[in-house]
Write a protein that holds these residues in place. Structure first.
Motif, PDB file in Angstrom:
ATOM      1  N   CYS A   4       0.851  -1.179   0.000  1.00 26.03           N
ATOM      2  CA  CYS A   4       0.000   0.000   0.000  1.00 26.03           C
ATOM      3  C   CYS A   4       0.893   1.238   0.000  1.00 26.03           C
ATOM      4  N   ILE A   6      -0.272   4.377   0.161  1.00 28.83           N
ATOM      5  CA  ILE A   6      -0.996   5.524   0.714  1.00 28.83           C
ATOM      6  C   ILE A   6      -0.263   5.977   1.976  1.00 28.83           C
ATOM      7  N   CYS A   9       1.688   3.881   5.120  1.00 24.85           N
ATOM      8  CA  CYS A   9       0.883   2.771   5.611  1.00 24.85           C
ATOM      9  C   CYS A   9       1.717   1.529   5.925  1.00 24.85           C
ATOM     10  N   LEU A  19      -5.072  -6.204  -1.303  1.00 20.32           N
ATOM     11  CA  LEU A  19      -4.590  -4.821  -1.268  1.00 20.32           C
ATOM     12  C   LEU A  19      -5.733  -3.859  -1.570  1.00 20.32           C
ATOM     13  N   HIS A  22      -8.057  -3.638   1.341  1.00 22.22           N
ATOM     14  CA  HIS A  22      -7.386  -2.850   2.381  1.00 22.22           C
ATOM     15  C   HIS A  22      -7.496  -1.356   2.084  1.00 22.22           C
ATOM     16  N   GLN A  23      -7.234  -0.952   0.850  1.00 25.07           N
ATOM     17  CA  GLN A  23      -7.278   0.471   0.521  1.00 25.07           C
ATOM     18  C   GLN A  23      -8.676   1.051   0.703  1.00 25.07           C
ATOM     19  N   HIS A  27      -8.486   3.003   4.764  1.00 26.80           N
ATOM     20  CA  HIS A  27      -8.038   4.383   4.582  1.00 26.80           C
ATOM     21  C   HIS A  27      -9.223   5.318   4.382  1.00 26.80           C
ATOM     22  N   ASP A  41      -9.380   5.874  -1.610  1.00 27.93           N
ATOM     23  CA  ASP A  41      -8.019   6.283  -1.964  1.00 27.93           C
ATOM     24  C   ASP A  41      -7.293   5.118  -2.629  1.00 27.93           C
ATOM     25  N   GLY A  42      -6.151   5.385  -3.205  1.00 30.88           N
ATOM     26  CA  GLY A  42      -5.341   4.348  -3.830  1.00 30.88           C
ATOM     27  C   GLY A  42      -5.797   4.037  -5.239  1.00 30.88           C
ATOM     28  N   TYR A  43      -5.890   2.748  -5.549  1.00 31.98           N
ATOM     29  CA  TYR A  43      -6.238   2.304  -6.904  1.00 31.98           C
ATOM     30  C   TYR A  43      -7.521   2.946  -7.417  1.00 31.98           C
TER      31      TYR A  43
END
Length: 105
Positions: A4, A6, A9, A19, A22-23, A27, A41-43
């Motif tokens: 991750c 972000i 993390c 993953l 999790h994101q 988050h 957030d993230g992907y």
């Protein structure tokens, strides 16, 4: 190994789908600087930015450069090649539009 990225993390897993979960669950959501939509957030934030907006809009609104875009496009491509994104969205209880865009300003 998927890590991750972000903040600081540090979460890591061998499974790309883990993953993504999790994101989304681990988050705070991200508010798109272009349109104000709130997305995980993230992907999912990357996918939103490059599916819904032009590269020029991204550059302007995120004070990014072309290296930033190339990096995020690579991350997106690699995750989509490895993960069953739609299965993750179903696991999280929505369709891809619901997981991606939750509110608009």
């Amino acid at each position: 190994m998927w890590e991750c990225a972000i903040g600081d993390c540090g979460y890591a897993t061998e499974d790309a789908e883990e993953l993504l979960v999790h994101q989304v669950t681990g988050h705070e959501r991200h508010r798109c600087a272009v349109c104000g939509t709130t997305v995980p957030d993230g992907y999912f934030a990357i996918r939103h930015a490059f599916s819904e907006h032009s590269r020029a809009e991204y550059l302007r609104n995120y004070e990014a450069d072309t290296d930033d875009i190339r990096h995020r496009e690579t991350v997106r491509r690699e995750l989509e090649a490895e993960a069953d994104v739609e299965a993750v969205v179903r696991q999280l209880g929505g369709d891809s539009r619901e997981t991606e865009a939750t509110t608009r300003a």
